[in-house]
Scaffold this motif. Structure first.
Motif, PDB file in Angstrom:
ATOM      1  N   SER A 292       0.821  -1.207   0.000  1.00 57.78           N
ATOM      2  CA  SER A 292       0.000   0.000   0.000  1.00 57.78           C
ATOM      3  C   SER A 292       0.861   1.267   0.000  1.00 57.78           C
ATOM      4  O   SER A 292       0.372   2.350  -0.288  1.00 57.78           O
ATOM      5  CB  SER A 292      -0.910  -0.002   1.223  1.00 57.78           C
ATOM      6  N   LEU A 293       2.145   1.118   0.348  1.00 58.61           N
ATOM      7  CA  LEU A 293       3.022   2.290   0.373  1.00 58.61           C
ATOM      8  C   LEU A 293       3.936   2.342  -0.842  1.00 58.61           C
ATOM      9  O   LEU A 293       4.748   3.247  -0.982  1.00 58.61           O
ATOM     10  CB  LEU A 293       3.882   2.292   1.641  1.00 58.61           C
ATOM     11  N   ASN A 294       3.800   1.358  -1.701  1.00 62.69           N
ATOM     12  CA  ASN A 294       4.690   1.292  -2.854  1.00 62.69           C
ATOM     13  C   ASN A 294       4.196   2.221  -3.960  1.00 62.69           C
ATOM     14  O   ASN A 294       3.844   1.792  -5.044  1.00 62.69           O
ATOM     15  CB  ASN A 294       4.769  -0.147  -3.362  1.00 62.69           C
ATOM     16  N   ASN A 295       4.151   3.507  -3.638  1.00 61.41           N
ATOM     17  CA  ASN A 295       3.646   4.490  -4.592  1.00 61.41           C
ATOM     18  C   ASN A 295       4.155   5.863  -4.201  1.00 61.41           C
ATOM     19  O   ASN A 295       5.111   5.979  -3.452  1.00 61.41           O
ATOM     20  CB  ASN A 295       2.118   4.473  -4.581  1.00 61.41           C
ATOM     21  N   MET A 296       3.500   6.892  -4.666  1.00 65.05           N
ATOM     22  CA  MET A 296       4.007   8.237  -4.475  1.00 65.05           C
ATOM     23  C   MET A 296       3.181   9.054  -3.495  1.00 65.05           C
ATOM     24  O   MET A 296       3.324  10.275  -3.445  1.00 65.05           O
ATOM     25  CB  MET A 296       4.019   8.920  -5.837  1.00 65.05           C
ATOM     26  N   TRP A 297       2.322   8.392  -2.731  1.00 67.85           N
ATOM     27  CA  TRP A 297       1.443   9.176  -1.863  1.00 67.85           C
ATOM     28  C   TRP A 297       2.216   9.899  -0.760  1.00 67.85           C
ATOM     29  O   TRP A 297       1.990  11.081  -0.512  1.00 67.85           O
ATOM     30  CB  TRP A 297       0.363   8.286  -1.233  1.00 67.85           C
ATOM     31  N   ALA A 300       4.148  12.816  -2.184  1.00 73.89           N
ATOM     32  CA  ALA A 300       3.247  13.878  -2.638  1.00 73.89           C
ATOM     33  C   ALA A 300       2.709  14.672  -1.452  1.00 73.89           C
ATOM     34  O   ALA A 300       2.776  15.903  -1.422  1.00 73.89           O
ATOM     35  CB  ALA A 300       2.100  13.287  -3.454  1.00 73.89           C
ATOM     36  N   PHE A 301       2.200  13.945  -0.455  1.00 74.28           N
ATOM     37  CA  PHE A 301       1.688  14.649   0.718  1.00 74.28           C
ATOM     38  C   PHE A 301       2.819  15.282   1.517  1.00 74.28           C
ATOM     39  O   PHE A 301       2.627  16.314   2.155  1.00 74.28           O
ATOM     40  CB  PHE A 301       0.844  13.715   1.582  1.00 74.28           C
ATOM     41  N   GLY A 302       3.981  14.641   1.490  1.00 75.67           N
ATOM     42  CA  GLY A 302       5.148  15.228   2.163  1.00 75.67           C
ATOM     43  C   GLY A 302       5.490  16.575   1.560  1.00 75.67           C
ATOM     44  O   GLY A 302       5.705  17.550   2.280  1.00 75.67           O
ATOM     45  N   PHE A 303       5.497  16.644   0.234  1.00 78.91           N
ATOM     46  CA  PHE A 303       5.839  17.909  -0.409  1.00 78.91           C
ATOM     47  C   PHE A 303       4.770  18.958  -0.126  1.00 78.91           C
ATOM     48  O   PHE A 303       5.088  20.122   0.143  1.00 78.91           O
ATOM     49  CB  PHE A 303       6.005  17.732  -1.921  1.00 78.91           C
ATOM     50  N   LEU A 304       3.519  18.536  -0.144  1.00 69.98           N
ATOM     51  CA  LEU A 304       2.449  19.490   0.176  1.00 69.98           C
ATOM     52  C   LEU A 304       2.576  19.953   1.626  1.00 69.98           C
ATOM     53  O   LEU A 304       2.475  21.145   1.925  1.00 69.98           O
ATOM     54  CB  LEU A 304       1.077  18.856  -0.073  1.00 69.98           C
ATOM     55  N   ARG A 340      17.491  -1.978   0.662  1.00 64.74           N
ATOM     56  CA  ARG A 340      17.296  -1.162  -0.529  1.00 64.74           C
ATOM     57  C   ARG A 340      16.652   0.205  -0.278  1.00 64.74           C
ATOM     58  O   ARG A 340      16.330   0.585   0.825  1.00 64.74           O
ATOM     59  CB  ARG A 340      16.521  -1.959  -1.581  1.00 64.74           C
ATOM     60  N   ARG A 341      16.435   0.908  -1.409  1.00 65.28           N
ATOM     61  CA  ARG A 341      16.134   2.342  -1.318  1.00 65.28           C
ATOM     62  C   ARG A 341      14.630   2.640  -1.239  1.00 65.28           C
ATOM     63  O   ARG A 341      14.132   3.451  -2.019  1.00 65.28           O
ATOM     64  CB  ARG A 341      16.717   3.035  -2.537  1.00 65.28           C
ATOM     65  N   TYR A 342      13.944   2.020  -0.322  1.00 68.13           N
ATOM     66  CA  TYR A 342      12.515   2.309  -0.235  1.00 68.13           C
ATOM     67  C   TYR A 342      12.250   3.713   0.271  1.00 68.13           C
ATOM     68  O   TYR A 342      11.248   4.343  -0.087  1.00 68.13           O
ATOM     69  CB  TYR A 342      11.802   1.272   0.641  1.00 68.13           C
ATOM     70  N   PHE A 343      13.171   4.215   1.112  1.00 62.63           N
ATOM     71  CA  PHE A 343      13.018   5.600   1.577  1.00 62.63           C
ATOM     72  C   PHE A 343      12.989   6.552   0.382  1.00 62.63           C
ATOM     73  O   PHE A 343      12.128   7.419   0.280  1.00 62.63           O
ATOM     74  CB  PHE A 343      14.170   5.965   2.518  1.00 62.63           C
ATOM     75  N   CYS A 344      13.951   6.351  -0.540  1.00 62.44           N
ATOM     76  CA  CYS A 344      14.048   7.250  -1.696  1.00 62.44           C
ATOM     77  C   CYS A 344      12.877   7.061  -2.659  1.00 62.44           C
ATOM     78  O   CYS A 344      12.376   7.996  -3.246  1.00 62.44           O
ATOM     79  CB  CYS A 344      15.349   6.999  -2.443  1.00 62.44           C
ATOM     80  N   ARG A 345      12.452   5.806  -2.804  1.00 61.82           N
ATOM     81  CA  ARG A 345      11.356   5.505  -3.722  1.00 61.82           C
ATOM     82  C   ARG A 345      10.030   6.068  -3.239  1.00 61.82           C
ATOM     83  O   ARG A 345       9.300   6.693  -3.993  1.00 61.82           O
ATOM     84  CB  ARG A 345      11.182   3.977  -3.841  1.00 61.82           C
ATOM     85  N   SER A 346       9.723   5.817  -1.982  1.00 60.95           N
ATOM     86  CA  SER A 346       8.333   6.033  -1.553  1.00 60.95           C
ATOM     87  C   SER A 346       8.161   6.870  -0.298  1.00 60.95           C
ATOM     88  O   SER A 346       7.068   6.914   0.247  1.00 60.95           O
ATOM     89  CB  SER A 346       7.651   4.685  -1.318  1.00 60.95           C
ATOM     90  N   VAL A 347       9.225   7.499   0.183  1.00 64.35           N
ATOM     91  CA  VAL A 347       9.069   8.336   1.370  1.00 64.35           C
ATOM     92  C   VAL A 347       9.566   9.759   1.129  1.00 64.35           C
ATOM     93  O   VAL A 347       8.859  10.729   1.414  1.00 64.35           O
ATOM     94  CB  VAL A 347       9.799   7.726   2.592  1.00 64.35           C
ATOM     95  N   CYS A 348      10.775   9.883   0.601  1.00 69.15           N
ATOM     96  CA  CYS A 348      11.414  11.205   0.483  1.00 69.15           C
ATOM     97  C   CYS A 348      10.580  12.152  -0.388  1.00 69.15           C
ATOM     98  O   CYS A 348      10.283  11.842  -1.538  1.00 69.15           O
ATOM     99  CB  CYS A 348      12.813  11.064  -0.107  1.00 69.15           C
ATOM    100  N   PRO A 349      10.199  13.321   0.162  1.00 65.82           N
ATOM    101  CA  PRO A 349       9.375  14.262  -0.607  1.00 65.82           C
ATOM    102  C   PRO A 349      10.100  14.777  -1.846  1.00 65.82           C
ATOM    103  O   PRO A 349       9.484  14.948  -2.906  1.00 65.82           O
ATOM    104  CB  PRO A 349       9.093  15.408   0.368  1.00 65.82           C
ATOM    105  N   TRP A 447      -1.876  13.062  -8.584  1.00 59.32           N
ATOM    106  CA  TRP A 447      -1.934  14.086  -7.538  1.00 59.32           C
ATOM    107  C   TRP A 447      -0.566  14.710  -7.280  1.00 59.32           C
ATOM    108  O   TRP A 447      -0.481  15.870  -6.898  1.00 59.32           O
ATOM    109  CB  TRP A 447      -2.570  13.540  -6.262  1.00 59.32           C
ATOM    110  N   MET A 448       0.503  13.950  -7.489  1.00 61.61           N
ATOM    111  CA  MET A 448       1.829  14.540  -7.422  1.00 61.61           C
ATOM    112  C   MET A 448       1.922  15.677  -8.439  1.00 61.61           C
ATOM    113  O   MET A 448       2.424  16.761  -8.147  1.00 61.61           O
ATOM    114  CB  MET A 448       2.898  13.470  -7.684  1.00 61.61           C
ATOM    115  N   ASP A 449       1.399  15.443  -9.637  1.00 53.94           N
ATOM    116  CA  ASP A 449       1.397  16.483 -10.663  1.00 53.94           C
ATOM    117  C   ASP A 449       0.561  17.683 -10.248  1.00 53.94           C
ATOM    118  O   ASP A 449       0.983  18.822 -10.392  1.00 53.94           O
ATOM    119  CB  ASP A 449       0.854  15.913 -11.985  1.00 53.94           C
ATOM    120  N   PHE A 450      -0.656  17.415  -9.749  1.00 57.72           N
ATOM    121  CA  PHE A 450      -1.529  18.532  -9.358  1.00 57.72           C
ATOM    122  C   PHE A 450      -0.873  19.358  -8.256  1.00 57.72           C
ATOM    123  O   PHE A 450      -0.897  20.584  -8.287  1.00 57.72           O
ATOM    124  CB  PHE A 450      -2.883  18.004  -8.866  1.00 57.72           C
TER     125      PHE A 450
END
Lengths: 657, 135
Positions: A292-297, A300-304, A340-349, A447-450
């Motif tokens: 469920s975390l293997n995405n950009m949510w 995206a929310f981190g950057f917002l 591996r780099r899960y932090f970079c993939r799916s956590v780091c804003p 939503w990352m784009d928006f």
């Protein structure tokens, strides 16, 4: 035939650009003649006294915040300060005036001889938001704004004209199916290959950034509490932030290559700093990353989330310090658990938006021949070899066709025994159509784009717009800078907190709901206009959102230019005086002086327009792939183009209207 | 893996580790103020911040009677002023953009008060310190 229509479009665009730039200039010239006439008339009337405009400078605005003057008019600014000492600077005029409290200072007489929007900027550090203390001067009649509108519409028209000719798999005339194999380019190629296959390259690139990061951390906590005098703020939020946008365009995820944040975790898990451990086993629990975390949510929310406190983040060193402390501790915790780099993939804003925008980059790591990879059984790019680790980003490099999750660590270039991995130079947006049509349920990327798209317009408005209430709401009305020792000064007042809540609703609401809803409405309309019945509105909506990737990247470039040309002196000075204590380590102390600020809109406009053209053309490419029909695609991308043009006009209005 | 290779690996890893330690040591940069902000024997650096974030640093300046001192005034945040009451030191304004250097030779022993003379923060009037001239 093809060349002909390309040529005609090019001629139209160039003609439009010349016309658009000529308008304000001729305006300026006719105005000079007018001024001369007026001048003689005025002398006759014996009423040549310049107009006096009274201005009150206060933290962090000028009142009035929008000043209207007439072209050719002679103006004296009578300025006083309501609180502390401020400075006074007008774009394009060489005034650096100090306004101490309790004094009234006259600046001028100034004759405004060019139309358009100029900015008054504070020239003496007056508090944390000092770099963003601006007001607008509108020299009227403002020919520049209508000219810019005209150009924007012209760009939309020209791009639509171009796509109406049905360019197949091209982006603004450049074929998308061709690319340059960088590692086979004469002379440069072999050298580059040697460098990238050198085991130490990753460490060599990370090390200087680790050094800078440690200075950022220490200056953020213990350095000067005033943002623009502190290394952490000046280097990260002016230099790094702007540089990353350019890096994305020219070098994809290059930042992720050199980023020091996940380094400690990775070194620890590898038990090696630069080499490959003979066991090639990670020192890690090897838990599975939740699907469920293997995405950009989270990114995206981190950057917002970060953007909601951005007026504090980019002006208070201690806030930056805590953000980076979190960002270095998190991967250190995550790496030993999930490998591996899960932090970079799916956590780091930053990783999130850098990865997503990198799909609009001209650089990519790809395999040369896919069948070679698919037939190759050993697949060292996944499992690793004594020469290189298996992909730390959990990809199959041989089959990868997007930049989103490729961190450009060059491990596959080292581990591939078949010499099948390479660096490719290609046209912007090569992967977009493919990505967009595959995006069945990728709401996270949409939503990352928006979020990124809405926020670049917000950033331009909040940092370099004249509306003080907007800045002040985001800033919670706080006037203090803060390091670790003075963090208590950031305790918000009730009023400040409730204002911030309003700001969060406006900014977050636009990014999460307002703009996406508008986008949905337009994509629905586009689908109807195209006469498509096969695809669900959701699919069209999600697919078209990928056109925002190159568009918002270019808007961010336009924002980055303002950031750097106005405030370049702060980061350079910070390298000599990182703590803001008066050191001069490298002799790079510079006085604040913007570079050609009166020409800024003219630099920004072409970037915005290229972004608009890319957005329209990307939409067309996506639509062709989706609908499989030129006529439908053209209709759909024209409708979406209207929305993209409207967005460009909003940006144009902020910089020139 | 043979012995020679093992040794090369060890060598490179050690160099890398050393470099990492050097980089991490940059965290202790603030301790190097004495090295990177060299002060001449007759020089006194006075850093000025609004009272809320510390006021004058140092708050007590001690000088010797008859000896010329150079006061290097640095504003850390906003513009400040620097006046010693009863002595001939009165710097109207110190902008954060530029340091101001004042030379002064005290003639009479005594304890004087110095203060900020430019409105700088809500606690501006509490921004002051002691200027001591010893015999």
């Amino acid at each position: 035939m093809k060349k002909n229509h390309l040529l005609s479009v090019a001629v139209i665009v160039i003609a439009l650009v010349i016309l658009g730039y000529a308008l304000p200039v001729t305006g300026r010239m006719s105005e000079i003649i007018l001024t001369v006439e007026e001048e003689s008339g005025r002398l006759a009337e014996a009423d040549s006294s310049p107009k006096i405009i009274e201005i009150t400078a206060k933290r962090f605005t000028f009142e009035p915040n929008i000043i209207h003057v007439k072209l050719g008019e002679e103006v004296i600014f009578r300025i006083k300060s309501a609180d502390v000492t401020h400075g006074f600077y007008i774009d394009g005029y060489d005034y650096f005036v100090t306004i101490p409290p309790g004094e009234v200072v006259d600046v001028g007489p100034i004759i405004f001889d060019g139309p358009g929007k100029l900015k008054i900027r504070c020239a003496i550090t007056c508090g944390p938001l000092h770099p963003f203390m601006v007001a607008d001067i509108l020299v009227e009649p403002n020919y520049v704004f209508p000219a810019f509108i005209f150009l924007t519409l012209g760009m939309f028209g020209a791009t639509t004209l171009y796509i109406s000719r049905g360019p197949s798999n091209r982006m603004l005339g450049v074929p998308l199916d061709k690319d340059v194999d960088l590692l086979r380019v004469k002379i440069v190629g072999p050298i580059l290959k040697k460098i990238l296959q050198w085991r130490g390259i990753h460490f060599a690139l990370i090390w200087p950034n680790l050094l800078i990061f440690m200075i950022v951390l220490t200056t953020a906590f213990f350095g000067n509490p005033t943002g623009n005098k502190n290394f952490s703020i000046a280097v990260v939020w002016i230099l790094w932030f702007a540089a990353v946008e350019f890096m994305i365009l020219f070098a994809g995820r290059l930042w992720c290559t050199v980023c020091p944040l996940p380094a400690f975790g990775e070194w620890l898990a590898r038990r090696r700093l630069y080499g490959v451990h003979s066991l090639r086993k990670w020192l890690s629990l090897g838990k599975k990353w939740p699907k469920s975390l293997n995405n950009m949510w989270i990114p995206a929310f981190g950057f917002l989330g970060i953007s909601l406190i951005v007026p504090w983040l980019v002006t208070r060193p201690v806030v930056t310090g805590f953000l980076f402390l979190i960002l270095i501790v998190l991967p250190l915790i995550l790496h030993p658990i999930f490998t591996r780099r899960y932090f970079c993939r799916s956590v780091c804003p930053a990783g999130g938006y850098i990865g997503h925008h990198s799909n609009a980059s001209i650089l990519a790591i790809r395999c040369r021949n896919k069948t070679v990879c698919d037939k190759h059984v050993a697949k060292e790019c996944i499992g690793g070899s004594p020469k290189g680790y298996g992909c730390p980003w959990v990809l199959y490099p041989g089959g990868n066709d997007q930049n989103t999750y490729c961190g450009q660590c060059f491990e596959c270039l080292k581990s591939c025994p078949l010499d099948n991995m390479t660096l490719k130079l290609r046209m912007i947006g090569q992967d977009l159509a493919n990505l967009a049509t595959k995006a069945k349920d990728k709401f996270d990327e949409a939503w990352m784009d928006f979020i990124r798209f809405t926020l670049v317009i917000t950033y331009q408005l909040v940092f370099f717009g004249p509306y003080f209430w907007f800045k002040d709401w985001g800033n919670m009305g706080n006037i203090f800078g803060a390091n670790l020792a003075t963090i208590g000064l950031l305790t918000p007042s009730f009023q400040g907190l409730s204002n911030w809540f309003g700001w969060a609703v406006i900014v977050g609401g636009t990014a999460l709901v307002g703009y996406p809803a508008l986008f949905y409405a337009f994509s629905w309309l586009a689908k109807k206009t195209a006469g498509d019945v096969e695809h669900a509105p959701k699919q069209v909506f999600l697919s078209f959102s990928y056109a925002l990737t190159p568009y918002s990247l270019f808007l961010w470039l336009a924002f980055a230019i303002t950031l750097v040309t106005v405030n370049w002196a702060y980061p350079l000075t910070a390298f000599s005086d990182p703590l803001g204590w008066g050191w001069n380590l490298l002799g790079t102390r510079f006085a604040w002086r913007p570079i050609l600020p009166d020409f800024l809109p003219y630099f920004q406009l072409p970037i915005v327009l290229v972004g608009l053209a890319l957005a329209v053309n990307s939409t067309y490419n996506i639509a062709v792939r989706l609908f499989g029909d030129h006529a439908k695609a053209l209709r759909a991308s024209t409708v979406m183009g209207v929305l993209h043009t409207l967005a460009a006009l909003v940006f144009i209005w902020i910089i020139s209207g | 893996m043979n012995e020679v290779m093992k040794k090369t690996v060890l060598l490179w890893e050690s160099i890398a580790l050393l470099l990492v330690v050097v980089a991490v040591a940059a965290f202790f940069l603030p301790l190097a103020d004495g090295i990177f902000m060299p002060r001449e024997p007759d020089e006194i650096v006075v850093r000025m911040s609004i009272k809320e974030s510390g006021g004058f640093d140092p708050e007590v300046i001690t000088v010797k009677k008859g000896q010329t001192v150079r006061l290097v005034l640095i504003s850390m945040d906003v513009s400040h002023g620097f006046t010693v009451e009863g002595l001939d030191i009165d710097v109207k304004i110190v902008n954060p953009e530029k340091k101001v250097v004042v030379e002064f030779t005290p003639e009479e022993e005594g304890v004087y008060m110095f203060k900020c003379t430019v409105q700088c923060s809500p606690l501006h009037h509490y921004m002051r310190g002691l200027f001591i001239v010893e015999g």
